[in-house]
Design a protein around this motif. Structure first.
Motif, mmCIF file in Angstrom:
data_model
loop_
_atom_site.group_PDB
_atom_site.id
_atom_site.type_symbol
_atom_site.label_atom_id
_atom_site.label_comp_id
_atom_site.label_asym_id
_atom_site.label_seq_id
_atom_site.Cartn_x
_atom_site.Cartn_y
_atom_site.Cartn_z
ATOM 1 N N GLU A 99 0.687 -1.188 -0.019
ATOM 2 C CA GLU A 99 -0.171 0.268 0.066
ATOM 3 C C GLU A 99 0.805 0.980 0.318
ATOM 4 O O GLU A 99 0.605 2.034 -1.108
ATOM 5 N N GLN A 100 1.779 0.786 0.102
ATOM 6 C CA GLN A 100 2.978 2.250 1.064
ATOM 7 C C GLN A 100 3.710 2.495 -0.366
ATOM 8 O O GLN A 100 3.899 3.264 -0.837
ATOM 9 N N ILE A 160 2.940 0.953 -3.686
ATOM 10 C CA ILE A 160 2.342 2.081 -4.578
ATOM 11 C C ILE A 160 1.336 3.405 -4.663
ATOM 12 O O ILE A 160 1.877 4.571 -5.290
ATOM 13 N N GLU A 161 0.998 3.948 -2.874
ATOM 14 C CA GLU A 161 1.078 5.785 -2.787
ATOM 15 C C GLU A 161 2.560 6.729 -3.174
ATOM 16 O O GLU A 161 2.541 7.356 -4.243
ATOM 17 N N TYR A 162 3.631 5.515 -2.956
ATOM 18 C CA TYR A 162 4.677 6.449 -3.402
ATOM 19 C C TYR A 162 5.281 6.866 -4.917
ATOM 20 O O TYR A 162 5.327 8.045 -5.182
ATOM 21 N N LYS A 172 3.146 6.823 -7.117
ATOM 22 C CA LYS A 172 2.353 7.800 -7.937
ATOM 23 C C LYS A 172 2.617 9.156 -7.396
ATOM 24 O O LYS A 172 2.187 9.585 -8.669
ATOM 25 N N ASN A 173 3.232 9.295 -6.562
ATOM 26 C CA ASN A 173 3.760 10.662 -6.203
ATOM 27 C C ASN A 173 5.390 11.352 -6.656
ATOM 28 O O ASN A 173 4.838 11.739 -6.393
#
Length: 380
Positions: free
Chosen positions: A262-263, A265-267, A269-270
């Motif tokens: 989860e972490q 994927i967020e990383y 994307k940003n």
């Protein structure tokens, strides 16, 4: 797959999760980094956990516990892993040490030790591994000589979780050196007994907040009433508990992988690279797709084994397969997720870096991957 899609845990387990998550978010996650620097979890946190009902969740209420079952223990493990609080020794205290006491202790022992453990006033440890011989119980050198109504214990143990904080430790020792495994007994040694000392915190590459230490026994006189169960039955007791202990190790793996996926994927994307988010590169998406597949497969298998354990059908072979598969998958997935962070994945300020080093021991403690393969191969 998300926690809400799982069926192995009941509604009361998930209600307990809400309570545990609030506690972990408030009392553990903000401070774990500092504890990693200090090398131990402060006693005040143990006392807070006791007051909140986080400790000994699967121990009957009559002994101060939560009156739950192994599912409640799983919830605590998963919530600690969700925030990478890998150094907090609650599970060993609650679900290994306390379970040994519950299974083999007499009523006097249970009334004496379990309630203060549930309150966080006494911290438990178990000492099997010895310097130079590892976990080969057949070659134990720590011995206990019976003298009247006491045992005199001499020897040393190493890699002991909760070793610095512990107030009581279950010590595996030889009471009959000539009887092989049939001469092994479990004796509870308590802090403050003359001759019982603790070494310095061991300098580990990971699990930095976990107080892991060597323990030394120099003519420690222990009342014979501290014998756990029957003399000479210790090896059997240890073997009987191993399936649950290995399942506990396996339970940690999907929880860590889910949090890190989860972490990551967020990383991705940003994080922008070559003019676009890292996530937009096909290689990144494919790596994440592979990771997602491995994580879900691991979760399904571990939950299946949890269900077997609830039904009393988890045998040594299946427990070994659960630990082998889950911990090996954890090592592979976390490594791939770290790669997607580039150089930042090598910085401890990023969760993935801490997950990477903490994950390595999963394939060692509780029985190495090689031992798991040996156990599994015997069933072929």
């Amino acid at each position: 797959m998300t926690l809400t899609m799982r069926t192995v845990l009941r509604e009361d387990h998930e209600q307990f999760r809400d309570q545990v998550r609030r506690f972990v978010s408030r009392e553990i996650a903000p401070h774990h980094g500092q504890w990693e620097k200090e090398g131990r979890v402060p006693r005040e946190t143990w006392l807070k956990a006791g007051r909140e009902g986080i400790l000994l969740p699967a121990i009957p209420e009559q002994y101060g516990g939560g009156g739950g079952d192994f599912g409640h223990a799983i919830v605590v493990i998963e919530e600690l892993m969700r925030v990478l609080a890998t150094g907090v020794g609650f599970p060993l205290h609650s679900d290994i040490v306390a379970q040994y006491l519950l299974a083999y202790g007499n009523e006097q022992q249970l009334a004496r030790w379990l309630p203060p453990m549930a309150r966080g006033e006494k911290i438990g440890a178990i000492a099997m591994t010895e310097p130079g011989i590892g976990s080969d119980l057949k070659t134990l050198r720590t011995h206990a000589r019976r003298e009247g109504d006491t045992y005199v214990i001499n020897g040393a143990k190493t890699f002991i979780t909760n070793g610095l904080n512990c107030d009581l430790v279950i010590v595996a020792c030889k009471t009959d050196p000539q009887a092989g495994t049939r001469g092994i007994s479990l004796i509870v040694v308590e802090a403050g007994m003359p001759g019982f000392s603790k070494g310095e915190a061991l300098d580990k590459i990971g699990l930095k907040a976990q107080d892991t230490a060597e323990l030394f026994f120099d003519n420690v006189r222990v009342p014979a009433t501290n014998l756990l169960g029957e003399e000479g039955k210790g090896f059997g007791y240890l073997m009987h508990q191993l399936a649950q202990e290995r399942l506990m190790v396996a339970v940690r793996s999907p929880a860590v992988m889910e949090a890190m996926l989860e972490q990551t994927i967020e990383y991705t994307k940003n994080r922008v690279a070559f003019g676009q988010p890292v996530f937009n590169h096909q290689n990144t998406r494919f790596k994440l797709a592979d990771a997602k597949t491995k994580v879900v497969a691991c979760r399904v298998f571990v939950d299946h084994c949890i269900g077997l354990h609830f039904a009393g059908e988890l045998d040594a072979t299946m427990a070994a397969m659960a630990k082998l598969h889950a911990t090996e998958a954890q090592g592979q997935v976390v490594d791939e997720l770290l790669q997607l962070h580039g150089g930042y994945g090598f910085m401890r300020e990023y969760p993935i870096a801490r997950a990477f080093v903490d994950s390595r021991v999963q394939r060692i403690y509780g029985g190495t991957s090689e031992i798991m393969r040996e156990i599994i191969s015997r069933s072929l």
